[in-house]
Structure formats: C-alpha cells, structure tokens
Design an enzyme around this catalytic site. Structure first.
Site, PDB file in Angstrom:
ATOM      1  CB  VAL A 431      59.971  92.116   4.706  1.00 42.17           C
ATOM      2  CG1 VAL A 431      60.122  92.673   6.106  1.00 42.17           C
ATOM      3  CG2 VAL A 431      61.315  92.040   4.016  1.00 42.17           C
ATOM      4  CG  ASP A 432      61.101  88.244  -0.569  1.00 42.39           C
ATOM      5  OD1 ASP A 432      60.354  88.971  -1.243  1.00 42.39           O
ATOM      6  OD2 ASP A 432      62.013  87.572  -1.071  1.00 42.39           O
TER       7      ASP A 432
END
Length: 688
Positions: A431-432
């Site tokens: 997700v980063d």
C-alpha cells in the site's frame, strides 16, 4: 508485466549481474539492459535544460536550489523513464552471498575478493561492524562478516579479524548471536542444528483458517521461512577445511545448556510457553516417524517454485531469494537447473560493482525511487506535460500489478491492483508504494488518460480493501496482527508480522484526500480513530518504515491535511509543538536509529536533509508555513546543497526491521528536500 530493466555501471559477474548508478551526483556512464550475447548500448539522457517552458534565470536562492535539484534528477533519469538509487543496508547481505557460493560449491575467487573488499571497507576502527552509520557494534553482523572473510581466505591472525574476534568474544561469542546467523553457521557445521529454534516443515500444512498458519506471518517472513523450513528439515552440513572454521569465536567449548533459549521472568508468559513448545518440537523432529513430512516437503517445494517471479526473484528481497536457492539445492536441484540459475541471476542483478568491490543489496527500489523523484519534480513546479514526467508515469503504469498475490488469502474478493517496490514483484504489492505512485502520477498528462485513471481506480480500490479491522494499514497484508508470533524463539528480529502502523495509515489518508474522498468515508473515519489512538503521549507518531518519530509524524500530518482535518485541534498542535522542540540549532532536524531502542531519543540526532524535509513537510501540512521553524529549516536545505544539486547524508533514515535492520536509501537525501522546497515555494507569498 514486462521484464525488469537495469541501469548498468559495470558488469557484476558473480555469476552475472548489473549494477546501478550511485546517485551521488556524479554523472556515470549508463547502458541499456543487457541482452544475451549483446553489449549495452549508450543511453541518451533527457537534456539537463529541464523545463519545457523555458525557466527564468534568477538569483533567488530558493529558486536556484530547486533548479539545481531538478537538473540533477533530469540528468539521472534513465532513458526508459525510471530512477533507481542504491539501497544500502549492512554487510550481512554481502557476507551471506559469499556463504551461498561456498555452500553451492561454485566460488569465483576474483569476485569473492571484491565482495570481501566491500566487507572490510565497512569495518569500524573498533573492529566491529554496525547495522547503520555511526551505530554501536552488532555481534551477529560482526560474526557473519568474520566468517565470510575466513571463507574468502583471510586467516584468523589478519589484523582485521583479530580486532573483530576481540569484539565478538567480549560480547559473548557465537552463542549470543541471532537465529539467522546461527543457521548460516550450522550450514557449515560451525553451530549445532539442534541449537536452532524449530520450524517444522509440517507447519506449512496448517490450513489457512487456523488461528496460526503461514499466512499469519508477514509477507517477508513467509517468503523467507518457508524455503528455510526445507533447509532446516534436511539439516545439511558442508564441512570446511580447518583454515576456514570459526570455532575460535566461542568463548569456551559450548555445553548442551548453552543451546537453550533465555526465558522471560515469570512463568505464564507467551515467550516461555513457546520455548516449551520448541522443546516438544525438537523431540518430534528427532522421531523417525513423521507421517506428514513428505507431503509437507512437496507442498513447500511447489510453493517456492510457484512464487518465483519470471525475473527469478522471490519476494524481491535477498533473504527470500537466497533461502529459496538453498532450499532447492537441498531438494537436489543442480546449480545449473533453470530455476536455480534464474534465482542466481536475480541475486546478481542486485549487485553494485566498482573497480575494487562488489556489494549485494538486500533489495532494489526502482518503483519507490521513481515515484518519489516524480513527486519531487511535480512539487517543484515542473509542468505536468514535461516529457520526463510523462515517461516516468508511463513506466510506472506499465508496472501495475494485475495478478493476485498472497494478500488474496484474506481478501478473496478483492481485485488485483497497486504497485510493488521492485522492478517485478507480483506476489507482494504494497500500500505504501501504491499510494505514493498514485499521488505522483495523478496530474501528469499521459497519452492515454483513461488507462491511467483506470489504473488509479484499481489501485485505490485495492488499497482500501487492504484496510485492517482496527482501521489501520499494514504494508503487504490485511489483519496481519498475531503479535504472539513475535514471542516464538525463531522471532528474535521481532518482525514476523506486518501489523497496521500510523505512518502507513497516514499515507492512506493522504491518498484518499488527494483523490477527494470525504472525511466521512467509513475508511477515513476508522483510519482517523486509529491515528488518534496510536499517537505517542508526547505528540509524535512512531515510524515503522522510516527513522522514526519524525517520519511517522510527517506521514500522519500529511494525511490529516489531505483529509481536511482542522490543524488547530489539540492533538495536531501537540505534534507540531513536539516537532518544533526537536529542531536542531542549525535549523534542521535529525533522529538516530537508536530511538527504536530508546524512545527517549525520539527526534534527537544529527541533522540530515531527508529528516529535515520530513519535518518541514509535516509543519507545512499543519499550517506552520509562516513559522520561524519552517523558515530556518528551508534555509538549512538551501545552505547545505552542493553545486551539483545534491545533498550529503551519511546517516541511515530508512527502516527495514526496527532495531535490527536499517536502510539508507540513497535517493532520500535528494528527493525529499526537493519536495519540501517545492511545497514551500508554492505557498502564497513565498516565491517573492
């Protein structure tokens, strides 16, 4: 997905490899990706006269600093559109590379000499090796470096090894090292296998619905431990000649009791419980009757084969890749087997070679680097139709993950999307990276705007679908929160899980706000609750993926601003006041990696460009753009920039495993200052 491409400085043939530009501001020769039987062709960089619309020459120090930084990034962009800088960690990665080739019996002495040179170059005056710049001596790292040097032909009376041995014995010797160091020593008979914490291969057969199964492990642990369980099931030993052994690193000849694990105080603790379980597992492992072992070995072998990327990688990280090669070797795969050879080639592609040395990186970060560089240039005001931005955006779009990975176990109905960290890692997007990529490409004009918009929609849906029950986000998995796993004897790195953290949750709030999600959206409401619940009493937020509280606080405050949170709220003012109080006299900010061990050191350390930029971005996000603190921080960045548009930074400001594995991203010292300076210039009245 397309095959990965590599920027080349020099060929690293151990057995084959590519290396990358050092990102130190020096313009180096680059070549196209190597093809079988062909040498690299020159890359013609985009012109350093950066702006599509002619830049106005100015003597304004802020403008000059930003222009120099942009010039640097335009010089360094690879013709395919990406940026890629070194990811530096510690010498265990290179030391284990030497061990691998000795275990496989395929040593190239010339290359090994260069690997040893790199290890020696990182030894401190105290004789030990550290896990980050300026850090204390680390016993396990020093033992692995010592062992690798002996394998490479250095004798125990070499001055470097004599100094290292004194440190090792003073700190308890081999018996006191961490689990992974003991495993590598056991491969060569230098440590007893029965002293290694048990990880029976049969555990791989535990069904996904069980309370504890392999999908409750973090992605990096799963990709590393499953092949390692194959190795531990076979318990191989490659005997060494006397000159290469390291028995001198025992304080005294070990006794059976030396191989037991240290218990916690008290009787009813999870750690003590798992130590008892380990004793039982060892009895089971010695049994000649293990009815499920054959089935488990077959399952694990298939899992390892299935999880190899077309590029040869496993998980995109050195531990998973190296242990998978070891596992296949233990299963009887020959060194020239296509699967093994692809794995060796993939490892070699992580190498950086110079005239004197070779270093193996723990990972490569081209997607992350490209998104950060792209965002920096956009924040600096580069037109969104500039060819460099368009090319970088298209390169990123081509690397969208469209395959279901391990995250699918807990999210079976979620459509694939998002981005990974590396050139190719379809099993483990995160997700980063996904958040930074989507925010970076949002406003760039591409030839196919619909394709970009569709990729962003898929990415946002995937990211929102990865939100955990507690409202936060982990990096690679959802609800990866079984904290008791970090109490098993094998978990001495305290990194077997991937729980939600404030920095990643802040990033997801920033993503949602950037794409106009309302604060009332259920995902945002839950995330805001998570953020407030996890704030440190002093005001900052702990940083999982960057050092440390400065990083976490920047990520959170950026997310809160994007979601429209009122910066006058007490909890935000508390964070702002903490940041201001931590500013150094030179106007910048810094924080030592030691703050993971000692929270009283939060926000304290030598000033660095990257951490100064994070603090500035955080303060500006909280409405402090007119403050003296911000003005002084901006002046620090202007004052310390070098003529070539770069900044110097020795410190490690990236985090792999808090406390135990720290990272220096060589792009950080340049991309984050550009973001901060660009943001500052875009504020009303700041570009006068």
């Amino acid at each position: 997905m397309v095959s990965p491409e590599f920027t080349v400085m020099k060929s690293c043939k151990y057995p084959i490899s590519h290396a990358l530009t050092s990102f130190n501001g020096t313009l180096t020769e680059k070549t196209e990706p190597r093809k079988p039987g062909k040498s690299g062709a020159k890359v013609h960089h985009l012109p350093a006269s950066i702006w599509k619309k002619k830049a106005v020459e100015t003597t304004n120090p802020l403008d000059t600093t930003i222009r120099r930084s942009c010039d640097f990034f335009f010089r360094e962009q690879v013709s395919e559109g990406y940026w890629w800088a070194e990811l530096e960690s510690n010498v265990t990665i290179t030391a284990e590379y030497i061990m691998l080739f000795h275990f496989l019996g395929m040593v190239d002495k010339g290359r090994e000499k260069k690997l040893a040179n790199y290890i020696l170059s990182k030894q401190t005056d105290g004789g030990y090796w550290t896990i980050y710049y300026g850090g204390p001596g680390d016993l396990s790292t020093t033992v692995e470096a010592y062992f690798a040097l002996k394998l490479a032909g250095y004798s125990s009376d070499h001055p470097a090894l004599e100094k290292a041995r004194a440190f090792i014995l003073e700190n308890g010797g081999i018996i006191k090292t961490r689990v992974f160091t003991k495993i590598f020593l056991a491969l060569f008979g230098e440590f007893a296998w029965f002293g290694v914490p048990s990880m029976p291969i049969e555990l791989s057969l535990v069904p996904d619905w069980a309370f504890l199964n392999m999908y409750e492990l973090s992605s990096w642990s799963r990709a590393t431990i499953l092949p390692l369980a194959i190795v531990m099931a076979t318990r191989p030993v490659r005997r060494l000649p006397p000159r290469a052994r390291v028995q001198e690193l025992y304080v005294r000849p070990p006794r059976p009791t030396d191989y037991t694990f240290t218990k916690e105080e008290g009787i009813l603790t999870w750690k003590n419980f798992f130590i008892g379980v380990d004793h039982l597992l060892k009895i089971y492992e010695r049994s000649p009757i293990r009815p499920f072992m054959k089935r488990a070995m077959a399952f694990a072998e298939k899992w390892v084969l299935d999880h190899q990327e077309p590029s040869g990688d496993w998980g995109g990280i050195q531990p998973a890749m190296l242990n998978s090669i070891l596992a296949l070797h233990c299963l009887g795969y020959a060194n020239d087997h296509p699967v093994v050879q692809k794995g060796l080639d993939a490892l070699a592609n992580f190498c950086i070679e110079s005239e004197e040395s070779i270093v193996l990186q723990s990972c490569v970060s081209p997607v992350w680097d490209t998104a950060l560089a792209l965002k920096g240039l956009i924040d600096a005001g580069v037109p969104n139709d500039h060819p460099a931005l368009v090319k970088a955006t298209q390169w990123l779009l081509d690397r969208e993950v469209r395959k279901a990975g391990d995250w699918k176990i807990k999210c079976p109905d979620l459509e694939p999307g998002g981005w990974a960290f590396e050139f190719l890692n379809d099993w483990y997007p995160d997700v980063d990276d996904s958040g930074i990529v989507m925010m970076a490409i949002k406003d760039v004009k591409t030839k196919n705007g619909k394709a970009k918009d569709d990729a962003i929609k898929r990415g946002i849906r995937w990211c929102l679908g990865m939100q955990s029950k507690n409202g936060g986000w982990g990096a690679f998995d959802k609800d990866n929160t079984k904290h008791i796993l970090n109490k098993i004897p094998f978990a001495d790195l305290e990194a077997l899980i991937d729980p939600p953290t404030a920095d990643l949750t802040g990033r997801m709030l920033e993503l949602m706000g950037t794409f106009d999600y309302p604060k009332e959206h259920p995902a945002a409401v839950r995330a805001l609750e998570f953020i407030k619940k996890n704030q440190d009493p002093e005001g900052p937020w702990w940083g999982r993926w960057g050092v440390n509280y400065i990083y976490g606080t920047w990520s959170v405050l950026s997310g809160l601003q994007a979601m429209g949170e009122d910066p006058s709220q007490p909890y935000i003012r508390k964070a702002v006041n903490w940041l201001k109080a931590k500013q150094n006299e030179d106007g910048g900010w810094g924080e030592s990696c030691e703050s993971y061990h000692d929270p009283s050191l939060a926000g304290i350390g030598d000033t660095t460009p990257s951490q100064t930029a994070w603090a500035l971005l955080a303060l500006m996000a909280a409405g402090e753009e007119k403050s003296t603190s911000v003005a002084d921080g901006i002046q620090y960045l202007i004052r310390t920039q070098k003529p070539d548009g770069t900044w110097d930074e020795d410190q490690f400001t990236g985090t792999g495993f808090p406390k135990y594995f720290m990272i220096k991203y060589h792009i950080y010292r340049n991309c984050f200052p550009l973001m901060a300076l660009g943001k500052y210039r875009s504020l009303p009245g700041e570009n006068d």
